[in-house]
Write a protein that holds these residues in place. Structure first.
Motif, PDB file in Angstrom:
ATOM      1  N   TRP A   1      41.451  26.562  30.275  1.00 36.23           N
ATOM      2  CA  TRP A   1      41.966  27.597  31.164  1.00 36.23           C
ATOM      3  C   TRP A   1      41.231  27.494  32.499  1.00 36.23           C
ATOM      4  CZ3 TRP A   1      44.820  32.264  29.414  1.00 36.23           C
ATOM      5  CH2 TRP A   1      45.274  32.152  28.097  1.00 36.23           C
TER       6      TRP A   1
ATOM      7  N   ASP B   1      50.485  29.502  32.033  1.00 38.81           N
ATOM      8  CA  ASP B   1      50.155  30.418  30.945  1.00 38.81           C
ATOM      9  C   ASP B   1      48.670  30.431  30.613  1.00 38.81           C
ATOM     10  OD1 ASP B   1      52.859  31.192  30.519  1.00 38.81           O
ATOM     11  OD2 ASP B   1      53.187  29.337  29.392  1.00 38.81           O
ATOM     12  N   ARG B   2      47.868  29.656  31.364  1.00 35.26           N
ATOM     13  CA  ARG B   2      46.426  29.574  31.082  1.00 35.26           C
ATOM     14  C   ARG B   2      45.632  29.698  32.373  1.00 35.26           C
ATOM     15  NH1 ARG B   2      45.789  24.609  29.544  1.00 35.26           N
ATOM     16  NH2 ARG B   2      47.986  24.036  29.355  1.00 35.26           N
TER      17      ARG B   2
ATOM     18  N   VAL C   1      43.887  32.800  35.046  1.00 40.82           N
ATOM     19  CA  VAL C   1      43.530  34.194  35.269  1.00 40.82           C
ATOM     20  C   VAL C   1      42.910  34.334  36.657  1.00 40.82           C
ATOM     21  CG1 VAL C   1      43.196  34.611  32.785  1.00 40.82           C
ATOM     22  CG2 VAL C   1      41.230  33.956  34.213  1.00 40.82           C
TER      23      VAL C   1
ATOM     24  N   LYS D   1      51.761  37.511  34.975  1.00 45.33           N
ATOM     25  CA  LYS D   1      51.149  36.537  34.066  1.00 45.33           C
ATOM     26  C   LYS D   1      49.647  36.432  34.313  1.00 45.33           C
ATOM     27  CE  LYS D   1      54.593  33.027  32.754  1.00 45.33           C
ATOM     28  NZ  LYS D   1      54.186  32.890  31.348  1.00 45.33           N
ATOM     29  N   ILE D   2      49.282  36.257  35.590  1.00 43.34           N
ATOM     30  CA  ILE D   2      47.893  35.984  35.935  1.00 43.34           C
ATOM     31  C   ILE D   2      47.002  37.209  35.744  1.00 43.34           C
ATOM     32  CG2 ILE D   2      46.360  35.350  37.847  1.00 43.34           C
ATOM     33  CD1 ILE D   2      48.696  33.602  38.903  1.00 43.34           C
TER      34      ILE D   2
ATOM     35  N   ASP E   1      49.246  39.323  31.424  1.00 41.96           N
ATOM     36  CA  ASP E   1      49.576  38.642  30.171  1.00 41.96           C
ATOM     37  C   ASP E   1      48.532  37.603  29.772  1.00 41.96           C
ATOM     38  OD1 ASP E   1      51.886  40.163  30.260  1.00 41.96           O
ATOM     39  OD2 ASP E   1      53.095  38.568  31.156  1.00 41.96           O
ATOM     40  N   ASN E   2      48.152  36.752  30.709  1.00 47.27           N
ATOM     41  CA  ASN E   2      47.206  35.679  30.375  1.00 47.27           C
ATOM     42  C   ASN E   2      45.829  36.217  29.997  1.00 47.27           C
ATOM     43  OD1 ASN E   2      49.318  33.980  30.933  1.00 47.27           O
ATOM     44  ND2 ASN E   2      48.481  33.206  32.860  1.00 47.27           N
TER      45      ASN E   2
ATOM     46  N   ALA F   1      45.833  37.652  26.502  1.00 47.05           N
ATOM     47  CA  ALA F   1      45.820  36.629  25.459  1.00 47.05           C
ATOM     48  C   ALA F   1      44.436  36.010  25.313  1.00 47.05           C
ATOM     49  CB  ALA F   1      46.861  35.558  25.777  1.00 47.05           C
ATOM     50  N   PHE F   2      43.772  35.721  26.422  1.00 46.26           N
ATOM     51  CA  PHE F   2      42.491  35.001  26.362  1.00 46.26           C
ATOM     52  C   PHE F   2      41.353  35.900  25.894  1.00 46.26           C
ATOM     53  CE2 PHE F   2      38.657  32.992  28.104  1.00 46.26           C
ATOM     54  CZ  PHE F   2      38.827  31.703  27.646  1.00 46.26           C
TER      55      PHE F   2
END
Length: 290
Positions: free
Chosen positions: A205, A237-238, A240, A276-277, A280-281, A284-285
Motif C-alpha cells: 500500500w 484500492d490500496r 490512503v 476510496k482514499i 474505504d481504503n 479496509a487496511f
C-alpha cells in the motif's frame, strides 16, 4: 538539537468538507514534555502538539477517523500514543515504533494491541533508530505473529536504497510519503519506478503524504501531481492519505491542513476516488467498522 517550526495554528476547513468517516492515516502527538519525557539521544523534539489539539484539527477538517503514529522522539515508550487513543476513542488506531518489538516484553506489546495499535513503523536512518538485519528479521516475525502491518518511512532521497529490506515481505506493507521520489525526475525516478513495481503486488500500500516536502516548487505543489496520479493509477484500492501533522522536523513553515486536504482532492480527481482514499481504503487496511 535544532528547533523545528510548529504547525499552522489556524487551520481552515477544506472546501468542500470530506465525506463522512474520512481518515487521517498518519498524524503524530507530542507533549506536554513534563508528562511525556523525550527519550535519551532523540534525534529531534517538537513543540507541543497534543492529542486535544489534533482532535480539534480533525473536527475543523471534517475528519472522523485517524491513526496516531509513534514518533521516534519517544522510542519504545508509547504512553503518548496509548493516552491519545484513550482520549480519541474507537474511531482511532495507532502505529507503533518498531523498536518496541525489540525492547518491550510480550505484556507491553499485548497492551499496545489491545489499545488499537495495528502496525509498526520502521523509520529512516537519519532519525536515530536503526536495526541490524537480525533485529529486523525478529521484528518482522513478531509483526506476523500479531497480525499487524509493517510501515516504512522513506529516506530523504527516496526508497530505492531501502528496497532490499522490504521488497520480499509477504505481510501487509504501507510505504509512506509516496516513496519520496524526486518529482523533477518524472517517470525516470528510480524510487517512483520501484514503488510502482511494489504496488503490482497485492500486499503493498502507499500513503499520499508529505506533499510539502516532496515538492521542489512549493505551494500549490503542482510538481507532485504526476507522482500522486501515478500512485493512484497503480493501486486505486490500496492508497490512503495522511496529514503528517504536526509535520516533524520542518525547517520551513508547515502548510495549512485545509490546503493539504484540498491538494488530495486534486490528486484524486473525482468524488468516488476521494471516498476510496479517505474512507474505504483506510477502513479496509486499519480495520475500521464500515
Amino acid at each position: 538539537m535544532p528547533d523545528y517550526l510548529p504547525f499552522d495554528s489556524h487551520p481552515r476547513p477544506p472546501r468542500p468538507l470530506p465525506p463522512a468517516s474520512s481518515c487521517d492515516s498518519q498524524f503524530h502527538v507530542f507533549g506536554p514534555r513534563e508528562r511525556y519525557p523525550v527519550r535519551p539521544g532523540a534525534a529531534y523534539e517538537m513543540p507541543a502538539a497534543t492529542i486535544e489539539t489534533a482532535l480539534r484539527l480533525h473536527r475543523t477538517l471534517g475528519i472522523e477517523r485517524g491513526v496516531i503514529v509513534q514518533a521516534t522522539t519517544y522510542g519504545a515508550d508509547h504512553q503518548v500514543v496509548l493516552d491519545g487513543l484513550a482520549a480519541a476513542g474507537p474511531n482511532y488506531r495507532g502505529c507503533a515504533n518498531a523498536l518496541a518489538l525489540l525492547e518491550c516484553d510480550d505484556a507491553y506489546i499485548a497492551r499496545l494491541d489491545a489499545a488499537g495499535i495495528r502496525g509498526a513503523r520502521f523509520n529512516r536512518q537519519g532519525l536515530g533508530i536503526s536495526m541490524s538485519q537480525s533485529d529486523f528479521a525478529r521484528s518482522i516475525a513478531r509483526i506476523k505473529e500479531l497480525g499487524w502491518y509493517a510501515k516504512f518511512q522513506p529516506e530523504a532521497k527516496g526508497i530505492v536504497d531501502q528496497l532490499a529490506l522490504f521488497e520480499k515481505l509477504d505481510i501487509p506493507v504501507m510505504i509512506d510519503h509516496m516513496g519520496r521520489p524526486d518529482p523533477r525526475e518524472g517517470a525516470a525516478s528510480a524510487s517512483l519506478r520501484a514503488l510502482l513495481e511494489l504496488l503490482k503486488r497485492g500486499n503493498f500500500w502507499v500513503m499520499l503524504s508529505l506533499t510539502e516536502k516532496v515538492s521542489h516548487d512549493g505551494f500549490p505543489w503542482d510538481d507532485v501531481l504526476p507522482v500522486a496520479h501515478a500512485c493512484i493509477e497503480a493501486a486505486p484500492d490500496r492508497i490512503v492519505w495522511g496529514s503528517d501533522w504536526p509535520h516533524p522536523v520542518s525547517v520551513k513553515q508547515p502548510p495549512n491542513e485545509g490546503d493539504l486536504v484540498e491538494q488530495l482532492y486534486r490528486y484524486a480527481g473525482s468524488a468516488e476516488m476521494i471516498k476510496k482514499i479517505l474512507v474505504d481504503n483506510p477502513a479496509a487496511f486499519f480495520g475500521f467498522q464500515p
